[in-house]
Design an enzyme around this catalytic site. Sequence first.
Site, PDB file in Angstrom:
ATOM      1  N   HIS A  34     -24.489  35.350  12.287  1.00  0.00           N
ATOM      2  CA  HIS A  34     -23.109  35.084  11.870  1.00  0.00           C
ATOM      3  C   HIS A  34     -22.122  35.124  13.028  1.00  0.00           C
ATOM      4  O   HIS A  34     -21.346  34.183  13.245  1.00  0.00           O
ATOM      5  CB  HIS A  34     -22.669  36.103  10.812  1.00  0.00           C
ATOM      6  CG  HIS A  34     -23.465  36.050   9.556  1.00  0.00           C
ATOM      7  ND1 HIS A  34     -24.130  34.928   9.127  1.00  0.00           N
ATOM      8  CD2 HIS A  34     -23.709  37.000   8.615  1.00  0.00           C
ATOM      9  CE1 HIS A  34     -24.736  35.183   7.982  1.00  0.00           C
ATOM     10  NE2 HIS A  34     -24.498  36.427   7.658  1.00  0.00           N
ATOM     11  N   LYS A  78     -20.785  48.353   8.696  1.00  0.00           N
ATOM     12  CA  LYS A  78     -20.707  48.689   7.279  1.00  0.00           C
ATOM     13  C   LYS A  78     -19.864  49.949   7.106  1.00  0.00           C
ATOM     14  O   LYS A  78     -19.676  50.722   8.032  1.00  0.00           O
ATOM     15  CB  LYS A  78     -22.102  48.889   6.700  1.00  0.00           C
ATOM     16  CG  LYS A  78     -22.920  47.600   6.643  1.00  0.00           C
ATOM     17  CD  LYS A  78     -24.210  47.774   5.887  1.00  0.00           C
ATOM     18  CE  LYS A  78     -24.945  46.444   5.737  1.00  0.00           C
ATOM     19  NZ  LYS A  78     -24.192  45.477   4.918  1.00  0.00           N
ATOM     20  N   HIS A 104     -25.073  30.989   5.720  1.00  0.00           N
ATOM     21  CA  HIS A 104     -24.024  30.684   4.734  1.00  0.00           C
ATOM     22  C   HIS A 104     -22.623  30.796   5.326  1.00  0.00           C
ATOM     23  O   HIS A 104     -21.680  30.213   4.796  1.00  0.00           O
ATOM     24  CB  HIS A 104     -24.160  31.590   3.505  1.00  0.00           C
ATOM     25  CG  HIS A 104     -23.730  33.007   3.731  1.00  0.00           C
ATOM     26  ND1 HIS A 104     -24.581  33.980   4.210  1.00  0.00           N
ATOM     27  CD2 HIS A 104     -22.528  33.611   3.551  1.00  0.00           C
ATOM     28  CE1 HIS A 104     -23.922  35.112   4.303  1.00  0.00           C
ATOM     29  NE2 HIS A 104     -22.680  34.934   3.911  1.00  0.00           N
ATOM     30  N   LYS A 159     -18.449  28.242   4.922  1.00  0.00           N
ATOM     31  CA  LYS A 159     -17.099  28.668   4.546  1.00  0.00           C
ATOM     32  C   LYS A 159     -16.077  27.673   5.081  1.00  0.00           C
ATOM     33  O   LYS A 159     -16.149  27.246   6.225  1.00  0.00           O
ATOM     34  CB  LYS A 159     -16.821  30.071   5.090  1.00  0.00           C
ATOM     35  CG  LYS A 159     -17.694  31.163   4.461  1.00  0.00           C
ATOM     36  CD  LYS A 159     -17.368  32.520   5.031  1.00  0.00           C
ATOM     37  CE  LYS A 159     -18.247  33.591   4.411  1.00  0.00           C
ATOM     38  NZ  LYS A 159     -17.979  33.795   2.977  1.00  0.00           N
ATOM     39  N   LYS A 192     -32.059  32.928   6.538  1.00  0.00           N
ATOM     40  CA  LYS A 192     -32.302  33.920   7.569  1.00  0.00           C
ATOM     41  C   LYS A 192     -32.951  35.155   6.930  1.00  0.00           C
ATOM     42  O   LYS A 192     -32.844  35.343   5.707  1.00  0.00           O
ATOM     43  CB  LYS A 192     -30.995  34.285   8.275  1.00  0.00           C
ATOM     44  CG  LYS A 192     -30.060  35.200   7.481  1.00  0.00           C
ATOM     45  CD  LYS A 192     -28.901  35.642   8.333  1.00  0.00           C
ATOM     46  CE  LYS A 192     -28.008  36.611   7.595  1.00  0.00           C
ATOM     47  NZ  LYS A 192     -28.559  37.941   7.408  1.00  0.00           N
ATOM     48  N   ASP A 209     -29.068  41.607  11.660  1.00  0.00           N
ATOM     49  CA  ASP A 209     -28.585  41.134  10.368  1.00  0.00           C
ATOM     50  C   ASP A 209     -27.309  40.314  10.491  1.00  0.00           C
ATOM     51  O   ASP A 209     -27.099  39.375   9.723  1.00  0.00           O
ATOM     52  CB  ASP A 209     -28.350  42.330   9.438  1.00  0.00           C
ATOM     53  CG  ASP A 209     -28.039  41.909   8.017  1.00  0.00           C
ATOM     54  OD1 ASP A 209     -28.782  41.074   7.472  1.00  0.00           O
ATOM     55  OD2 ASP A 209     -27.049  42.406   7.451  1.00  0.00           O
ATOM     56  N   GLU A 229     -17.460  45.192   6.781  1.00  0.00           N
ATOM     57  CA  GLU A 229     -17.817  45.327   5.373  1.00  0.00           C
ATOM     58  C   GLU A 229     -17.462  46.730   4.901  1.00  0.00           C
ATOM     59  O   GLU A 229     -17.658  47.706   5.633  1.00  0.00           O
ATOM     60  CB  GLU A 229     -19.312  45.089   5.169  1.00  0.00           C
ATOM     61  CG  GLU A 229     -19.796  43.709   5.599  1.00  0.00           C
ATOM     62  CD  GLU A 229     -21.300  43.576   5.456  1.00  0.00           C
ATOM     63  OE1 GLU A 229     -21.734  42.996   4.439  1.00  0.00           O
ATOM     64  OE2 GLU A 229     -22.031  44.054   6.333  1.00  0.00           O
TER      65      GLU A 229
END
Length: 519
Positions: free
Chosen positions: A246, A346, A184, A188, A154, A241, A222
């Site tokens: 995700h 974030k 990704h 997991k 991505k 993002d 995060e």
Amino acid sequence: MTLPDNVQLVLFGAAGDLAHRKLIPALYDLHREGHLPAEVDVVGVDLKEMPDTDFVEFACDASVTEGRFFPKDADSTDWDAFAERLAYVQGDATEAETFDRLATRLDELAPEGPRPDRVFYLSVAPFLVEPIARGLAAAGLLDDRDRDRIVIEKPFGRDAASASALDEVLLQSASEHQIYRIDHYLGKETVQNLLAFRFANAMFEPIWDARYVDHVQITVAETVGVEHRGGYYETSGAMRDMVQNHLLQLLCLVAMEPPVAFAADEVRNKKVDVLRAVRPITPDRVHEVAVRGQYGPGYQAGGEVPGYRAEPNVAARSATETYAALKLEIDNWRWNGVPFYLRTGKRMPRRVSEISVQFRPVPHRAFPAGADEAFQPNRLVIRIQPDEGIVLRFQAKRPGPSMLLQPVAMRFDYDEAFDTPPEAYETLLLDAIRGDATLFMRADQVDAAWHVVDPVLEAWASAPPAEFPNYAAGTWGPAAADRMLARDGRSWIEPLPADPTPVGVAPEAVSDAHPSSVA
């Protein structure tokens, strides 16, 4: 699926950060555990001048610093066997000569007999994806539709239109089944376990619908800021993002219907059905169901940290969001009336990714007055990181002569139950080598995900925020996100603490709400 007898894995961007931190260590860990084919070549391609010996040193450093086995379990013989499979081709990915040299090198490395399967992994900047796809096709490196695959990181475009344009280029070079779009998060173990948890356990699936579920919250927080990624982040933001890929992937796994079989297209079909059932966000509703934020200066880990606008390569009056929250509704029989709240940001107080499924209260509480003063709804929490596991909260009688209810937690912890799980990239690289596309995104899924968030992005672009920054670093985001849930009579759920609560103990982790200004 079985492993092919021999494989050539070509890693574009082999001298880059992702290759060093994730891809090369993952390949070595797979080698150590005996998961790679007996005949495998890993060929790095990058603009940097580097002989094969230097690439081996680069790979060794990556495995030492980032791998699961080095240095504790290092074995020189085992490393030497892996190092023999490493090769390097220097070249500019925009020049045809690079692909001609690559084709020649692959032919030289190939063993006698049937031609190896070839996997081309593009760990490169987005603008290089198109020239690499065209270059591979022109050199005949994608001609075998059954044995040649191309893996793309991505972002997949900036919106539905650009993603569609990218797909047109890719489909001129390869068939859809050869294209592996990687997220990704789907590698997991806890994310994959959602399918097993839902569809292999008879006690959960019957209550997994609007009759029993009040709402679902998905949080990906995060603690870091943008750090050295300011240049990229200025063109992206939290919605592109994180949410578009995700968080919507997690939404699909929570909300999808049972697949008929655990096959790639069947599982991906069910995910696409979820995205297509998401109620469209009309321009007049964006302010009701979407919140954006940007962190300002604050405190984390006992120290002061700068605001987003003071980060390197960030505009002094940037309007880029570092926080995004969405309320989504799925218009189908299973989820009618159940809101899904998604948030990511974030500079949050803790690094955590988790899914909280809150159930409806019992229809009648037949207990004495005061017995259930501490009552809190049943909740299932699926913890994706950093402490993978599942927690089920329910009511129990407190010991003593009186009937007093207290919420308690029953916990499953991955580290206690199993050996250390493989890294996400190990799983995804192995699936790409095997030709298993179950955990990779298909073009129609990418398109459907963009159509969910595009109306929000368009509305935000047409009306830049006047209040940025609107939350301090080290807090849980802007107050507007709290108000969005408060309008529904709900509040954000405090993520579970990093220090797991012992089974049977009701800690602060069962708190239903938190003020956004509290770290």
